[in-house]
Design an enzyme around this catalytic site. Sequence first.
Site, PDB file in Angstrom:
ATOM      1  N   LYS A  54     -32.833  22.291  38.513  1.00  0.00           N
ATOM      2  CA  LYS A  54     -32.602  21.438  37.505  1.00  0.00           C
ATOM      3  C   LYS A  54     -33.332  19.879  37.515  1.00  0.00           C
ATOM      4  CE  LYS A  54     -32.038  23.434  34.809  1.00  0.00           C
ATOM      5  NZ  LYS A  54     -32.543  24.923  35.310  1.00  0.00           N
ATOM      6  N   HIS A 114     -35.080  25.490  47.103  1.00  0.00           N
ATOM      7  CA  HIS A 114     -33.650  24.364  46.307  1.00  0.00           C
ATOM      8  C   HIS A 114     -32.816  23.916  47.891  1.00  0.00           C
ATOM      9  CE1 HIS A 114     -34.118  24.323  42.466  1.00  0.00           C
ATOM     10  NE2 HIS A 114     -33.920  25.780  42.408  1.00  0.00           N
ATOM     11  N   SER A 144     -28.196  19.277  32.938  1.00  0.00           N
ATOM     12  CA  SER A 144     -28.754  20.148  32.668  1.00  0.00           C
ATOM     13  C   SER A 144     -28.290  20.950  33.415  1.00  0.00           C
ATOM     14  CB  SER A 144     -30.403  20.150  33.510  1.00  0.00           C
ATOM     15  OG  SER A 144     -31.421  20.927  33.416  1.00  0.00           O
TER      16      SER A 144
HETATM   17  P1  A3P Z   1     -33.255  19.789  31.069  1.00  0.00           P
HETATM   18  O1  A3P Z   1     -31.885  21.064  31.253  1.00  0.00           O
HETATM   19  O2  A3P Z   1     -32.836  18.492  30.976  1.00  0.00           O
HETATM   20  O3  A3P Z   1     -34.373  20.153  29.820  1.00  0.00           O
HETATM   21  P2  A3P Z   1     -35.510  23.214  37.201  1.00  0.00           P
HETATM   22  O4  A3P Z   1     -36.650  23.399  36.654  1.00  0.00           O
HETATM   23  O5  A3P Z   1     -35.782  22.647  38.475  1.00  0.00           O
HETATM   24  O6  A3P Z   1     -34.912  23.965  36.707  1.00  0.00           O
HETATM   25  O7  A3P Z   1     -35.458  21.878  35.462  1.00  0.00           O
HETATM   26  C1  A3P Z   1     -35.587  22.200  34.539  1.00  0.00           C
HETATM   27  C2  A3P Z   1     -35.518  20.957  33.981  1.00  0.00           C
HETATM   28  O8  A3P Z   1     -36.952  20.007  33.771  1.00  0.00           O
HETATM   29  C3  A3P Z   1     -34.885  21.070  32.047  1.00  0.00           C
HETATM   30  O9  A3P Z   1     -34.369  20.154  32.371  1.00  0.00           O
HETATM   31  C4  A3P Z   1     -36.001  21.432  31.790  1.00  0.00           C
HETATM   32  O10 A3P Z   1     -36.323  20.972  30.403  1.00  0.00           O
HETATM   33  C5  A3P Z   1     -36.911  20.543  32.694  1.00  0.00           C
HETATM   34  N1  A3P Z   1     -38.379  20.575  32.265  1.00  0.00           N
HETATM   35  C6  A3P Z   1     -39.602  21.740  32.720  1.00  0.00           C
HETATM   36  N2  A3P Z   1     -40.264  21.199  32.207  1.00  0.00           N
HETATM   37  C7  A3P Z   1     -40.063  20.212  31.558  1.00  0.00           C
HETATM   38  C8  A3P Z   1     -41.928  19.477  31.517  1.00  0.00           C
HETATM   39  N3  A3P Z   1     -42.835  19.391  30.960  1.00  0.00           N
HETATM   40  N4  A3P Z   1     -41.268  18.021  30.720  1.00  0.00           N
HETATM   41  C9  A3P Z   1     -40.438  17.498  30.875  1.00  0.00           C
HETATM   42  N5  A3P Z   1     -39.235  18.383  31.351  1.00  0.00           N
HETATM   43  C10 A3P Z   1     -39.449  19.795  31.424  1.00  0.00           C
END
Ligand code: A3P
Length: 301
Positions: A54, A114, A144
Amino acid sequence: PELFPKFSEELEIVDNKMGEVQGVPLPEATCEIWEQIYNFQAREDDILISTYPKAGTTWMQEIVDLIMLDGDVKKSMRSPCFVKVPFIELYPKPMPSGVQAANAMESPRLLKTHLPTQLLPPSFWEKNVKVIYVARNMKDCMVSYFHFQRMNQALPHPGTWNEYFSKFTAGNVPWGGWFDHVIGWWKIKDKHQILFVFYEDIIEDPKREIRKISQFLGKELREEVLDTIQHHTSFSTMKENPMTNYSVLPSSVFDQSISPFMRKGKVGDWKNHFLVAQNIVFDEEYQKKMEGIGLNFRTEL
Ligand code: A3P
């Protein structure tokens, strides 16, 4: 496109059992093939995106893919992010494992993990692979991950927010504790080719960070290309893009009616979740653990 209906049928039954490797909680299927994962053969020109869950993995995948493609958006949409970037330690039975997917892929490969440093397949170090590590402040990561564990049927249910708060701070979640992960990668970053990037910095100035990443990868991109990449990797664009928003996965795996994968994409959403008392306990514990590490996160902008 034909691939997707097949995905849906085969992924009807989702297993969310966990096992562990050297004390780190990991999906049971991962543990079953751990030898294969640990013996994964990296290639010199691989690029590895490493994150605690996340922290902005998917975002970085899109950024790096577009950098490698010199900003060719059409090509970047050739397949879903989880197909074009194998997740080495994942084994989403009955689909191929991340190791199988990566082995079948032509170079240069973009890979995702991860894993904490102590579990990373040694071949990555031996081949001196370039790693981009994305770190996100612990409070927003917790929020998240809480919502992600609610919607991802392949992970254990998180329980209530209060229950999750204890589990997460104790490191009792899939892939283990945030502290071990982030501190572990921070400490070895100067011994290897590791670019340490903060989620909060990308939010603050995406173009600056995209430029930094492309330079790390040995690419000098024109301003227009940087602008294109910035636009295509904005939260709103990625939320609408079926190749990045995981909408091609069936709801038996990611139930986005519970919480969308592209949820908020903000710094500071923890303020909408943390109780005042939780925040006090958290800050105390956090300070103790992070003292003298030299790693500073911003929890608001
Ligand atoms: P939130 O749940 O806080 O919205 P991962 O890809 O490591 O699983 O992380 C997911 C998190 O990154 C989520 O956070 C998601 O919304 C955010 N995320 C994904 N793409 C993004 C972008 N282009 N800009 C900002 N945040 C992004």
